[in-house]
Write an enzyme that holds these catalytic residues in place. Structure first.
Site, short mmCIF file in Angstrom:
data_model
loop_
_atom_site.label_atom_id
_atom_site.label_comp_id
_atom_site.label_asym_id
_atom_site.label_seq_id
_atom_site.Cartn_x
_atom_site.Cartn_y
_atom_site.Cartn_z
N THR A 1 -0.39 -3.92 0.53
CA THR A 1 0.34 -3.87 0.80
C THR A 1 1.37 -2.92 1.25
OG1 THR A 1 1.61 -5.69 2.18
CG2 THR A 1 1.44 -5.53 -0.36
N ASP A 2 2.26 -2.91 2.40
CA ASP A 2 3.87 -2.08 2.58
C ASP A 2 4.92 -2.71 2.20
OD1 ASP A 2 4.29 -4.22 4.44
OD2 ASP A 2 4.65 -2.27 5.84
N GLU A 3 4.35 -4.00 0.72
CA GLU A 3 5.73 -4.67 0.92
C GLU A 3 5.81 -4.65 -1.16
OE1 GLU A 3 5.78 -9.07 1.60
OE2 GLU A 3 5.15 -8.67 3.34
N TYR B 1 5.27 -12.30 -4.67
CA TYR B 1 3.54 -12.06 -3.60
C TYR B 1 4.17 -10.24 -4.20
CZ TYR B 1 0.54 -9.94 0.46
OH TYR B 1 -0.32 -8.46 1.01
N LYS C 1 0.93 -7.58 -5.70
CA LYS C 1 0.55 -6.79 -5.18
C LYS C 1 0.94 -5.24 -6.26
CE LYS C 1 -2.65 -7.12 -2.75
NZ LYS C 1 -3.99 -7.43 -1.97
P1 NAD Z 1 -6.02 -14.23 3.21
O1 NAD Z 1 -5.35 -15.15 2.70
O2 NAD Z 1 -6.34 -14.39 4.98
O3 NAD Z 1 -7.59 -13.76 2.37
C1 NAD Z 1 -7.22 -14.21 1.31
C2 NAD Z 1 -9.21 -14.44 1.15
O4 NAD Z 1 -8.79 -13.85 -0.74
C3 NAD Z 1 -9.42 -15.61 1.02
O5 NAD Z 1 -10.81 -15.79 1.86
C4 NAD Z 1 -9.48 -16.60 -0.42
O6 NAD Z 1 -10.20 -17.28 -0.19
C5 NAD Z 1 -9.82 -15.81 -1.23
N1 NAD Z 1 -9.75 -15.31 -2.53
C6 NAD Z 1 -8.45 -16.01 -2.58
N2 NAD Z 1 -8.32 -16.00 -4.36
C7 NAD Z 1 -9.46 -15.93 -4.86
C8 NAD Z 1 -9.91 -15.33 -6.22
N3 NAD Z 1 -9.08 -15.51 -6.45
N4 NAD Z 1 -11.32 -15.08 -5.87
C9 NAD Z 1 -12.37 -15.29 -4.61
N5 NAD Z 1 -12.13 -14.58 -3.17
C10 NAD Z 1 -10.14 -15.20 -3.65
O7 NAD Z 1 -5.84 -12.91 3.33
P2 NAD Z 1 -5.40 -11.60 4.38
O8 NAD Z 1 -4.29 -11.74 5.35
O9 NAD Z 1 -6.61 -11.31 4.58
O10 NAD Z 1 -4.94 -10.41 3.30
C11 NAD Z 1 -6.56 -9.65 2.74
C12 NAD Z 1 -6.05 -8.53 1.71
O11 NAD Z 1 -4.81 -7.28 2.58
C13 NAD Z 1 -4.97 -8.91 0.31
O12 NAD Z 1 -5.44 -8.62 -0.21
C14 NAD Z 1 -3.74 -9.29 0.85
O13 NAD Z 1 -3.27 -8.70 -0.27
C15 NAD Z 1 -3.47 -7.87 2.07
N6 NAD Z 1 -2.75 -7.09 3.06
C16 NAD Z 1 -2.90 -8.09 3.69
C17 NAD Z 1 -1.99 -8.28 5.06
C18 NAD Z 1 -1.83 -8.82 6.39
O14 NAD Z 1 -0.58 -8.70 6.54
N7 NAD Z 1 -2.44 -9.85 6.18
C19 NAD Z 1 -1.30 -6.94 5.72
C20 NAD Z 1 -1.33 -5.80 4.38
C21 NAD Z 1 -2.53 -6.57 3.16
O1 DAU Z 2 3.40 -6.09 5.58
C1 DAU Z 2 2.28 -6.99 5.32
C2 DAU Z 2 2.19 -7.87 4.91
O2 DAU Z 2 2.23 -9.37 6.20
C3 DAU Z 2 1.04 -8.72 4.15
O3 DAU Z 2 1.02 -7.80 2.55
C4 DAU Z 2 1.15 -10.20 3.93
O4 DAU Z 2 0.24 -10.30 3.03
C5 DAU Z 2 1.61 -10.52 5.24
O5 DAU Z 2 1.88 -11.96 4.84
C6 DAU Z 2 2.27 -10.28 5.83
O6 DAU Z 2 3.36 -10.67 5.40
P1 DAU Z 2 4.74 -11.05 6.01
O7 DAU Z 2 5.94 -12.03 5.40
O8 DAU Z 2 5.57 -9.98 6.86
O9 DAU Z 2 3.80 -11.67 6.77
P2 DAU Z 2 4.41 -13.83 7.98
O10 DAU Z 2 3.72 -13.96 9.59
O11 DAU Z 2 4.91 -14.05 6.70
O12 DAU Z 2 5.82 -13.08 8.13
C7 DAU Z 2 6.10 -12.48 9.70
C8 DAU Z 2 7.73 -12.53 9.76
O13 DAU Z 2 7.64 -13.60 10.11
C9 DAU Z 2 8.53 -12.81 8.14
O14 DAU Z 2 10.09 -11.84 8.27
C10 DAU Z 2 8.64 -13.41 8.20
C11 DAU Z 2 8.74 -14.40 9.83
N1 DAU Z 2 8.29 -15.55 9.66
C12 DAU Z 2 7.66 -16.24 9.05
C13 DAU Z 2 7.32 -17.51 8.93
C14 DAU Z 2 5.53 -18.03 8.70
C15 DAU Z 2 9.33 -16.48 10.54
O15 DAU Z 2 10.74 -16.25 10.82
N2 DAU Z 2 8.92 -18.26 10.54
C16 DAU Z 2 7.74 -18.47 10.15
O16 DAU Z 2 7.43 -19.70 10.30
#
Ligand code: NAD
Ligand code: DAU
Length: 357
Positions: free
Chosen positions: A137-139, A162, A166
């Site tokens: 992630t970019d975080e 989180y 990562k």
């Molecule tokens: P998600 O939470 O939707 O899915 C996570 C999956 O991992 C689920 O299917 C869960 O059952 C599985 N899982 C969790 N713990 C596990 C374990 N111990 N063993 C096996 N499986 C397990 O997540 P996502 O949003 O699809 O993100 C996927 C990856 O991409 C993550 O590594 C996240 O850090 C990264 N990422 C996400 C975003 C985003 O915006 N969602 C952006 C950048 C990077």
């Molecule tokens: O940047 C990549 C990341 O983006 C991934 O690594 C994470 O897995 C993914 O969850 C996401 O993180 P964020 O914290 O940015 O996403 P989230 O959807 O939780 O929140 C997006 C923005 O919206 C953040 O600034 C918080 C805000 N927010 C979120 C929720 C759930 C609100 O204002 N209200 C809300 O109820």
């Protein structure tokens, strides 16, 4: 066959993993995918409807922290490539309960790296050009002010449990490349949106609440900025990196779509009003917006400089936010039974604890 390989996808029942498996099935039908997923609250087999168990796909329910299971899978399946998505992924949950993040994101990644090392290097090498693709992630870079971008050389400065977990797994993956020559690539991607995202994340949560007339919680002043990437763009980037990426490298992946949270929320409200009409009583959905207490340590702005992947791999995002959000809203509108089927009592309990309603 030149492209034939067995890929271990971890977390393939989550949001991005499922989109990746659907895409691989379409664009690389000769890949065999082994999907290892624990099916936590965020993982759902319904995300993979249409993907059949068979020659090119196997689902294994299991935990990446289970070292014996992971080692067995590597041996049984002759794993060629790991695409590691499995993680605890929600920042808010990491603030209220970090332990699972440490376990899955750090210890789980360590297990996968160890299994790769012992399988790929611990015996006669039968596997050519293996690859460990660590999806991150970019975080990990922390928070930006009004200007500037994260590049691959930006120092790590994670600020939530989180992102710290990562960052820790990124460092482990990178250490396995430098110490053992394990062919590792790390990707650091911005916020994804699109089909199959669990409704704890901003966009599906706002969609769902808008549909049921529940308040729309906006943290702080609503001006935090995220760089939104349509999930299929992310998956295309990962396929390209598997084929063209250079081990030892990190690639930033971003959407070039910076938006304030409040803009995103208002756009969802207005699009739904336009598509299906206002709320009962004729009120516009914007009337549901509530500014609520800010997230602890809330990162102000993320923005990605994705020039390296464009120059080295030829990938750039193709979906604008305006198009992507319309597609996403259409998908959620036509899959309302999907949301209904994945949110259960534990979601309602999470929601009540988190938002107090
Ligand atoms: P998600 O939470 O939707 O899915 C996570 C999956 O991992 C689920 O299917 C869960 O059952 C599985 N899982 C969790 N713990 C596990 C374990 N111990 N063993 C096996 N499986 C397990 O997540 P996502 O949003 O699809 O993100 C996927 C990856 O991409 C993550 O590594 C996240 O850090 C990264 N990422 C996400 C975003 C985003 O915006 N969602 C952006 C950048 C990077
Ligand atoms: O940047 C990549 C990341 O983006 C991934 O690594 C994470 O897995 C993914 O969850 C996401 O993180 P964020 O914290 O940015 O996403 P989230 O959807 O939780 O929140 C997006 C923005 O919206 C953040 O600034 C918080 C805000 N927010 C979120 C929720 C759930 C609100 O204002 N209200 C809300 O109820």
């Amino acid at each position: 066959m030149e492209n034939s390989k067995t890929i271990l996808v971890t977390g393939g029942c989550g949001f991005i993993g499922a989109n990746f498996i659907h895409m691989a099935n379409r664009v690389r039908p000769d890949w065999r995918v082994v999907n290892l997923d624990k099916l936590t609250y965020a993982g759902n087999l319904k995300n993979l409807e249409g993907i059949q168990q068979g020659e090119n796909y196997r689902f294994v329910k299991g935990d990446i922290c289970d070292a014996a299971l992971v080692a067995r899978l590597f041996m049984e399946e002759n794993i060629h490539t790991v695409v590691h998505f499995a993680a605890e992924s929600h920042v808010d949950r990491s603030i209220s309960g970090p332990a699972d993040f440490i376990q899955t994101n750090i210890v789980g990644t360590f297990n996968l790296l160890e299994a790769s090392r012992s399988c790929w290097f611990g015996q006669d090498k039968t596997i050519e050009l293996p690859l460990f693709l660590h999806v991150s992630t970019d975080e990990v870079y922390g928070s930006l002010g009004e200007t500037g971008y994260f590049s691959e050389t930006t120092s790590y400065d994670p600020r939530s449990p989180y992102s710290a977990s990562k960052a820790s797994s990124d460092h482990l993956a990178s250490a396995y490349f430098h110490t053992y020559d394990l062919p590792v690539i790390i990707t650091n991607c911005s916020n994804n949106y699109g089909p199959y995202q669990f409704p704890e994340k901003l966009i599906p949560l706002i969609f769902h609440n808008s549909m049921i007339g529940r308040e729309l919680p906006v943290y702080g002043d609503g001006k935090n900025v995220r760089d939104w990437l349509y999930v299929t763009d992310h998956c295309e980037a990962l396929v390209a990196i598997i084929e063209l990426g250079k081990p030892g490298k990190s690639y930033n992946i971003g959407g070039n779509n910076e938006k304030q949270n409040i803009e995103v929320v208002q756009l969802i409200c207005d699009t739904l009003d336009e598509k299906i009409g206002p709320l009962e009583g004729g009120l516009p959905r914007r009337s549901l917006i509530r500014y609520v207490t800010d997230r602890l340590g809330h990162d102000r702005r993320y923005a990605i400089d994705a020039s390296l992947i464009k120059e080295n791999i030829g990938w750039q995002p193709s979906v604008s936010f305006e198009t992507g959000i319309k597609q996403t809203i259409d998908w959620y509108l036509s899959h309302q039974e999907w949301i209904g089927s994945i949110i259960d009592g534990s979601y309602q309990e999470y929601y009540r604890k988190m938002y107090g309603t």
